[in-house]
Write a protein that holds these residues in place. Sequence first.
Motif, PDB file in Angstrom:
ATOM      1  N   LEU A 142       0.831  -1.202   0.000  1.00 54.70           N
ATOM      2  CA  LEU A 142       0.000   0.000   0.000  1.00 54.70           C
ATOM      3  C   LEU A 142       0.869   1.256   0.000  1.00 54.70           C
ATOM      4  N   TYR A 161      -1.671  -1.185  -5.717  1.00 53.19           N
ATOM      5  CA  TYR A 161      -2.788  -1.006  -4.786  1.00 53.19           C
ATOM      6  C   TYR A 161      -3.623  -2.284  -4.633  1.00 53.19           C
ATOM      7  N   SER A 164      -1.908  -4.928  -2.580  1.00 56.32           N
ATOM      8  CA  SER A 164      -2.016  -4.733  -1.124  1.00 56.32           C
ATOM      9  C   SER A 164      -3.339  -5.277  -0.594  1.00 56.32           C
ATOM     10  N   MET A 171      -6.404  -3.288   4.055  1.00 55.04           N
ATOM     11  CA  MET A 171      -5.827  -2.223   3.230  1.00 55.04           C
ATOM     12  C   MET A 171      -6.875  -1.456   2.434  1.00 55.04           C
ATOM     13  N   GLY A 174      -6.851   2.055   2.977  1.00 56.85           N
ATOM     14  CA  GLY A 174      -5.818   2.846   2.316  1.00 56.85           C
ATOM     15  C   GLY A 174      -6.351   3.779   1.249  1.00 56.85           C
TER      16      GLY A 174
END
Length: 276
Positions: A142, A161, A164, A171, A174
Amino acid sequence: MKKDLTVALLICLVTVIFWRNAFFNFFAQDDFIFIKHFSGNDLVVDLENVFGEPEVTHWRPVHNLYFLISGNLFGKNYYLYHVLVILLHAATSFLIYKIVAKLWRNFYVASLSSLIYAIHPAHFVAMYWVAGSAINIGFFFLLLALYFYLTGRKVLSAILYPVSLLASEAMTAGLALFVFESARSKRLKGEKNYLVMLAFLTGAFLLVKLINTAAATFDLYKLKVSLETFFVIRYYILRTLGFAESSGDLISSILLVGLIIGVFLRSLNYLIKDRR
């Protein structure tokens, strides 16, 4: 470049010294199950276990893949598993340094922020328990995605992304980091399409995650709001501040709180001056 190398070496040194006892912690609980299930079998079977419907754990393909790779490399050598996790932890701390330095343009705030993360007692489970590394792995990818986003490499960011998310469903939080940074830098409108894409990836992941979650899980983990909720929130606030559950490390916890407050005040002061 020289400063970055110095900080990287310092972070590695501090991380190793602080978590040195974790190197000698034997396997526990799910460690045996995960290593046996995801490694040492036929490669096709291992890959099916990693990416297929979960049988022994949650659907976290990247975390499962970690056991496929480390299990085949390390076998039952628990020492090497901890070495890998601690090196990953140090790398994540360095990413925090790079991101904070990019955002605040302040070497001391960035350095202290990374060291706070490196020695924070909330990482105890992931450092000592091999199977507890899902969030650490997810957070590394992340932060890597966020760093590439900050440096304008959006393609790499968009690839990392979802990686993650596939390591840990935690996550999904995030996404707020990307939105917050876009708002902070006053680029929210310009980044609208990119943020919508990340939101779509998050939604798609949650849908697949829901499909691959056994009904028994919902029976075990039920949504509940009660008076106990406030005590749980208090527990996590104390953990975030660095207070361990039952150890005698009161002095080190107080020092950690002092560091956190110091970084916050220094950052606030820098932000006020920057706006002026």
